[in-house]
Design an enzyme around this catalytic site. Structure first.
Site, short mmCIF file in Angstrom:
data_model
loop_
_atom_site.label_atom_id
_atom_site.label_comp_id
_atom_site.label_asym_id
_atom_site.label_seq_id
_atom_site.Cartn_x
_atom_site.Cartn_y
_atom_site.Cartn_z
N TYR A 38 0.83 -1.20 0.00
CA TYR A 38 0.00 0.00 0.00
C TYR A 38 0.87 1.25 0.00
O TYR A 38 0.66 2.19 -0.79
CB TYR A 38 -0.92 0.00 1.21
N LYS B 31 1.22 4.39 -2.92
CA LYS B 31 1.03 5.82 -2.69
C LYS B 31 2.30 6.62 -2.99
O LYS B 31 2.22 7.78 -3.42
CB LYS B 31 0.56 6.06 -1.25
#
Length: 248
Positions: free
Chosen positions: A166, A170
């Site tokens: 994750y 980002k």
């Protein structure tokens, strides 16, 4: 097509931070389009906002599917002709892996498809409409967990956080933000990313954190900023509601 009020599209807008962004932009006079994978949920969310006097409409939009994104762009073009604000809010965070050494590549691909490729897919599709605006704004929903600087700082609150896949998605989104901002600068289109802070939403299991309304504030501030505002930055909001630069 000329228009008097600003027109905004927020992806993933039927709940959580996306819905809060739509409500706050709508309260400032924007017409808001709620991009939603599930049209029935989108219609319920739009109806709720219209009940508050906000000009809100739902549009079916799955950021991971080319046809869905293309159709959404055509729908908005037919209805209003241009777009002033794009908030790429839709995101995916799957359950925390035990370690990056064992993280599922398939799950990482899903997160990158939404958080990186989905964002670019939507941005590319809507750029022709954004270019018809006099002062378009693109806002990316990043995360404090995206920062390489903080990830290397033992004093940072994110030092011990996992979520390798994750976080990497980002961080990749941050680079796209910078590259897009540089590319679109001469056209007057400002592109920034936001760190909403730890926010209690479905994606975080409705655990600790501030409200979605608070998490929406930096995105709304960047979506509505003046011509001399920043571009190519990552920002959070202070407790006083002021934009605060974050480390890339």
């Amino acid at each position: 097509m000329s228009h008097t009020s600003s027109i905004a599209l927020i992806t993933g807008a039927n709940k959580g931070i996306g819905f809060a962004i739509a409500r706050q932009l709508g309260a400032r006079g924007h017409m808001v389009w709620l991009g939603c994978r599930d049209m029935s949920r989108g219609e319920v969310a739009a109806l709720s906002l219209r009940g508050e006097g906000i000009d809100a409409r739902a549009v079916e939009l799955n950021v991971t599917q080319d046809a869905s994104v293309t159709n959404a762009a055509k729908t908005i073009e037919r209805a209003v002709g241009c777009l002033d604000v794009l908030v790429n809010n839709a995101g995916l965070m799957l359950g925390e892996p035990t370690s990056l050494a064992r993280e599922s590549i398939d799950e990482m691909k899903q997160m990158f498809d939404t958080n990186v490729f989905g964002v670019l897919r939507v941005t590319q599709a809507f750029l022709p409409l954004l270019r018809k605006s006099g002062a378009a704004r693109i806002v990316m929903m990043s995360s404090g967990l995206s920062s390489l600087t903080d990830a290397l700082d033992m004093r940072s609150e994110t030092w011990g956080v996992g979520f390798g896949g994750y976080c990497a998605s980002k961080t990749a989104l941050n680079m796209l933000t910078v590259k897009l901002a540089k590319e679109l600068d001469r056209e007057g289109i400002k592109v920034n990313a936001v760190d909403p802070g730890l926010t209690s939403t479905d994606m975080t299991g409705n655990g600790p954190g501030h409200s979605a309304d608070d998490g929406a504030r930096p995105a709304v501030a960047l979506a509505t900023m003046h011509a001399f505002g920043p571009s190519a930055g990552l920002f959070a909001c202070s407790s006083a509601g002021e934009l605060v630069p974050r480390n890339w």
